[in-house]
Design an enzyme around this catalytic site. Structure first.
Site, PDB file in Angstrom:
ATOM      1  N   ILE A 119       0.896  -1.162   0.000  1.00 25.75           N
ATOM      2  CA  ILE A 119       0.000   0.000   0.000  1.00 25.75           C
ATOM      3  C   ILE A 119       0.927   1.203   0.000  1.00 25.75           C
ATOM      4  CG2 ILE A 119      -1.644   1.432   1.268  1.00 25.75           C
ATOM      5  CD1 ILE A 119      -2.912  -1.002   2.432  1.00 25.75           C
ATOM      6  N   TYR A 120       0.865   1.980  -1.064  1.00 32.42           N
ATOM      7  CA  TYR A 120       1.671   3.193  -1.162  1.00 32.42           C
ATOM      8  C   TYR A 120       0.789   4.341  -1.616  1.00 32.42           C
ATOM      9  CZ  TYR A 120       5.965   0.579  -0.515  1.00 32.42           C
ATOM     10  OH  TYR A 120       6.950  -0.198   0.013  1.00 32.42           O
ATOM     11  N   GLY A 162      -4.784   5.852   2.085  1.00 25.27           N
ATOM     12  CA  GLY A 162      -4.282   4.557   2.549  1.00 25.27           C
ATOM     13  C   GLY A 162      -5.376   3.741   3.214  1.00 25.27           C
ATOM     14  N   ASN A 165       9.624   2.380   9.404  1.00 26.07           N
ATOM     15  CA  ASN A 165       8.520   3.166   8.827  1.00 26.07           C
ATOM     16  C   ASN A 165       7.407   3.270   9.878  1.00 26.07           C
ATOM     17  OD1 ASN A 165       6.518   4.368   7.300  1.00 26.07           O
ATOM     18  ND2 ASN A 165       6.740   2.982   5.558  1.00 26.07           N
ATOM     19  N   TYR A 222      -1.028   0.304  10.615  1.00 24.19           N
ATOM     20  CA  TYR A 222      -1.472  -1.093  10.693  1.00 24.19           C
ATOM     21  C   TYR A 222      -1.908  -1.458  12.115  1.00 24.19           C
ATOM     22  CZ  TYR A 222       0.078  -1.526   5.928  1.00 24.19           C
ATOM     23  OH  TYR A 222       0.213  -1.351   4.575  1.00 24.19           O
ATOM     24  N   LYS A 243      -3.238   0.556  14.260  1.00 27.47           N
ATOM     25  CA  LYS A 243      -4.546   1.210  14.419  1.00 27.47           C
ATOM     26  C   LYS A 243      -5.651   0.373  13.780  1.00 27.47           C
ATOM     27  CE  LYS A 243      -5.994   4.328  11.631  1.00 27.47           C
ATOM     28  NZ  LYS A 243      -6.240   5.359  10.705  1.00 27.47           N
TER      29      LYS A 243
END
Length: 173
Positions: free
Chosen positions: A97-98, A109, A136, A143, A145
């Protein structure tokens, strides 16, 4: 208000995906890696041939987030043998996912993640997993969250540089 549309990518137009993949990866990691290592990774990982092969893999899917005519982010998911490590028929891997830095904090996102989650439920998967670079913190927090927990670590190679990815998963109910 930001209007984002998520569309599946097919193999008839890989150039937009290729440019988006290269741009977002570079934006995300160039400040932490040498220019030489970045270019080597971009050339190897996002070549036209490699992306076409991935687009033609039946157990992989790509989705692009569009704001009007602008591609602002993308998602790659894998099931079955296309998964990079676990190869569990009960799981779905979020490989990428970018989101363009211009759209960070605008829920792009989250929309891409929601698409992965929707696909996992449609396919009857029991859990979703992914690898995320331990440095990161923005992505790790995202993730967590969304209910992911760390279960392992693995090496991610960027050029000749070995980096540690946290392996995370979320059990689906």
């Amino acid at each position: 208000m930001l209007q984002i549309i998520i569309k599946k990518v097919y193999n008839d137009d890989p150039e937009i995906l290729q440019q988006l993949a290269r741009d977002t990866f570079y934006e995300t990691f160039s400040k932490h890696n040498s220019e030489e290592e970045m270019q080597k990774y971009l050339d190897e990982s996002f070549s036209s041939e490699k992306l076409l092969k991935e687009l033609n893999t039946s157990d992989s899917q790509f989705f692009i987030a569009w704001e009007n005519e602008n591609a602002v982010g993308y998602l790659k998911i894998n099931t079955g043998k296309a998964q990079t490590e676990l190869h569990d028929e009960n799981s779905l891997e979020i490989e990428r996912i970018y989101v363009k830095s211009s759209h960070h904090g605008k829920k792009v996102g989250q929309l891409l993640y929601d698409k992965a989650l929707e696909t996992a439920y449609e396919k009857g998967k029991k859990y979703i997993w992914l690898g995320v670079w331990e440095e990161n913190q923005r992505a790790v927090s995202f993730y967590r969250k969304n209910g992911f927990v760390e279960f392992d670590k693995h090496i991610f190679r960027l050029g000749n540089d070995e980096q540690i990815d946290l392996m995370m998963k979320k059990i689906l109910e």
